[in-house]
Design an enzyme around this catalytic site. Structure first.
Site, PDB file in Angstrom:
ATOM      1  CE  LYS A 117      -4.232  -1.522   1.705  1.00 25.28           C
ATOM      2  NZ  LYS A 117      -5.387  -1.250   2.673  1.00 25.28           N
ATOM      3  CE  LYS A 200      -6.327  -7.811  -2.250  1.00 28.12           C
ATOM      4  NZ  LYS A 200      -6.456  -7.294  -0.848  1.00 28.12           N
ATOM      5  CE  LYS A 203     -12.530  -2.879   0.496  1.00 23.15           C
ATOM      6  NZ  LYS A 203     -13.721  -3.119   1.358  1.00 23.15           N
TER       7      LYS A 203
HETATM    8  P1  TYM Z   1     -10.771  -5.831   4.083  1.00 22.65           P
HETATM    9  O1  TYM Z   1     -11.675  -4.944   4.179  1.00 22.65           O
HETATM   10  O2  TYM Z   1      -9.591  -5.479   2.937  1.00 22.65           O
HETATM   11  O3  TYM Z   1     -11.266  -6.958   3.313  1.00 22.65           O
HETATM   12  C1  TYM Z   1     -12.276  -7.660   4.102  1.00 22.65           C
HETATM   13  C2  TYM Z   1     -12.355  -9.096   4.020  1.00 22.65           C
HETATM   14  O4  TYM Z   1     -12.175  -9.516   2.547  1.00 22.65           O
HETATM   15  C3  TYM Z   1     -11.259 -10.595   2.348  1.00 22.65           C
HETATM   16  N1  TYM Z   1     -11.067 -10.236   0.881  1.00 22.65           N
HETATM   17  C4  TYM Z   1     -10.828 -11.196   0.120  1.00 22.65           C
HETATM   18  N2  TYM Z   1     -10.957 -12.311  -0.064  1.00 22.65           N
HETATM   19  C5  TYM Z   1     -10.683 -13.176  -0.947  1.00 22.65           C
HETATM   20  N3  TYM Z   1     -10.166 -12.538  -2.300  1.00 22.65           N
HETATM   21  C6  TYM Z   1      -9.890 -11.150  -2.333  1.00 22.65           C
HETATM   22  N4  TYM Z   1      -9.819 -10.731  -3.505  1.00 22.65           N
HETATM   23  C7  TYM Z   1     -10.437 -10.462  -1.218  1.00 22.65           C
HETATM   24  N5  TYM Z   1     -10.334  -9.255  -0.970  1.00 22.65           N
HETATM   25  C8  TYM Z   1     -10.818  -8.898   0.329  1.00 22.65           C
HETATM   26  C9  TYM Z   1     -10.190  -9.935   3.179  1.00 22.65           C
HETATM   27  O5  TYM Z   1      -9.354 -10.951   3.447  1.00 22.65           O
HETATM   28  C10 TYM Z   1     -10.770  -9.639   4.562  1.00 22.65           C
HETATM   29  O6  TYM Z   1     -11.144 -11.012   5.092  1.00 22.65           O
HETATM   30  N6  TYM Z   1      -7.638  -5.378   7.921  1.00 22.65           N
HETATM   31  C11 TYM Z   1      -8.844  -6.077   7.574  1.00 22.65           C
HETATM   32  C12 TYM Z   1     -10.179  -5.831   8.088  1.00 22.65           C
HETATM   33  C13 TYM Z   1      -9.901  -6.022   9.611  1.00 22.65           C
HETATM   34  C14 TYM Z   1     -10.119  -7.236  10.293  1.00 22.65           C
HETATM   35  C15 TYM Z   1     -10.081  -7.121  11.891  1.00 22.65           C
HETATM   36  C16 TYM Z   1     -10.447  -8.730   9.845  1.00 22.65           C
HETATM   37  C17 TYM Z   1      -9.904  -5.030  10.740  1.00 22.65           C
HETATM   38  N7  TYM Z   1      -9.744  -5.754  11.988  1.00 22.65           N
HETATM   39  C18 TYM Z   1      -9.870  -8.084  12.416  1.00 22.65           C
HETATM   40  C19 TYM Z   1     -10.379  -9.556  10.821  1.00 22.65           C
HETATM   41  C20 TYM Z   1     -10.278  -9.459  11.968  1.00 22.65           C
HETATM   42  C21 TYM Z   1      -8.892  -5.572   6.210  1.00 22.65           C
HETATM   43  O7  TYM Z   1      -8.437  -4.672   5.872  1.00 22.65           O
HETATM   44  O8  TYM Z   1     -10.001  -6.195   5.201  1.00 22.65           O
END
Ligand code: TYM
Length: 337
Positions: A117, A200, A203
């Site tokens: 990032k 990957k 968004k």
């Molecule tokens: P975030 O918001 O980027 O994504 C949310 C969830 O979606 C999954 N994900 C994917 N899975 C498969 N293929 C993809 N292309 C894909 N894009 C996104 C992510 O793996 C995630 O599970 N840091 C985290 C949010 C967070 C969190 C937490 C998660 C904050 N605190 C505590 C679990 C527990 C994040 O940025 O996810």
């Protein structure tokens, strides 16, 4: 406490930055729904994480409600799962600070998502973006969560959560925090970009054609799959035959996840099929599964007050679990309350 004495509890979250993608749905939300009912489940809209990159305030509120609407529309039930937004429970930020003092700078430097990032701009990104994994550890450990369903890209952050728990336990000679397990299963834990199978689906990717958004209409979904990059070969008859064909593998995995089956079963069904047959079948399947969710999200978004009520109620329930854990943490650290 020994590890087996922690009550099984699931926690996970999604950032409200931009809309939800098929990656979020298959890698996270659909699997959140699958874990509901089996044990206590808590799903958060992690708004404090979203602002590690500047967000337009109005859009942030909208995106927060939209992720909540996605949760509800996909089948999360507020009477079975605790659904809330992170900033409503101030204990996340408080425990996050304690963990900033436990985690080491060297650990943060190894976080691949930060490196991706920040890129060559690392000096100019927010301090919050750098410290983000320590807040994520707080999200999880504030509830003594034992399982965290996430996509593959979050695995390193859950491992760091374990490192933070272990260091805290070691430094304060306690066994207060559990060793949380990441749950990364099923065929679509890493949904790839439709135009480049080495990246990957996200968004924030440059072109909208690289991803399927949860709110895309039927025509757009069909168009995106039709234009998805593939290769000239038909589908093989075993999964091994997809080695070195990341784009083809991705579409097979998406099909498997959407139809609740395995990638092996999809290959068996479509062995020898060309893209002219497979892509329209995939598009129909995706529309069939996503359209009802998207329609329900639209309906829910028409009544933001109801979403806010659900999130506020979830936050109140979350606070009841968090408060004794935060209090005990302060006590262990020696902070006077
Ligand atoms: P975030 O918001 O980027 O994504 C949310 C969830 O979606 C999954 N994900 C994917 N899975 C498969 N293929 C993809 N292309 C894909 N894009 C996104 C992510 O793996 C995630 O599970 N840091 C985290 C949010 C967070 C969190 C937490 C998660 C904050 N605190 C505590 C679990 C527990 C994040 O940025 O996810």
């Amino acid at each position: 406490m020994t590890q087996s004495q922690f009550t099984p509890r699931v926690f996970s979250g999604i950032k409200p930055s931009g809309g939800l993608t098929l990656g979020n749905y298959l890698g996270a939300i659909k699997r959140f729904v699958g874990m509901q009912g089996a044990m206590e489940t808590m799903y958060c809209v992690v708004d404090l994480h979203a602002i590690t990159v500047w967000q337009d305030p109005k859009e942030l509120s909208h995106a927060t409600r939209e992720v909540a609407a996605g949760y509800l529309a996909a089948g999360l039930d507020p009477s079975q799962s605790i659904l809330f937004n992170q900033s409503r429970v101030s204990a996340h930020a408080e425990l996050g600070w304690i963990f900033n003092c436990v985690a080491r700078v060297g650990w943060m430097n190894r976080m691949t998502q930060f490196k991706d990032k920040a890129g060559s701009n690392a000096e100019k990104v927010s301090l919050g973006l750098y410290a983000y994994p320590s807040l994520m550890a707080a999200d999880i450990l504030l509830y003594h969560a034992t399982q965290v369903p996430v996509g593959e890209d979050q695995k390193q952050h859950v491992e760091l959560t374990r490192d933070i728990a272990a260091k805290f336990n070691h430094d304060y000679k306690t066994d207060f925090f559990p060793m949380t397990e990441p749950v990364i299963d099923g065929p679509a834990t890493r949904v790839m970009n439709l135009r480049d199978g080495s990246k990957k689906m996200s968004k924030s990717g440059e072109s909208d054609m690289e991803r399927i958004n949860m709110r895309d209409g039927a025509d757009l979904i069909a168009k995106k799959f039709k234009k998805a990059k593939t290769d000239p070969e038909p589908l093989p008859d075993t999964l091994d035959g997809l080695k070195g064909r990341p784009e083809a593998r991705n579409l097979v995995d998406i099909y498997a996840a959407l139809s609740d089956t395995t990638s092996e079963a999809v290959i068996t069904e479509y062995a020898g099929a060309g893209w002219g047959r497979f892509k329209p079948a995939l598009a129909d399947l995706a529309v069939d599964r996503l359209a009802p969710i998207s329609d329900e999200m639209t309906r829910l978004m028409d009544d933001p007050a109801e979403i806010d009520r659900i999130l506020a109620d979830g936050a109140e329930r979350a606070r009841k679990i968090a408060e004794p854990i935060l209090s005990r943490t302060y006590e262990i650290v020696g902070l006077l309350r």
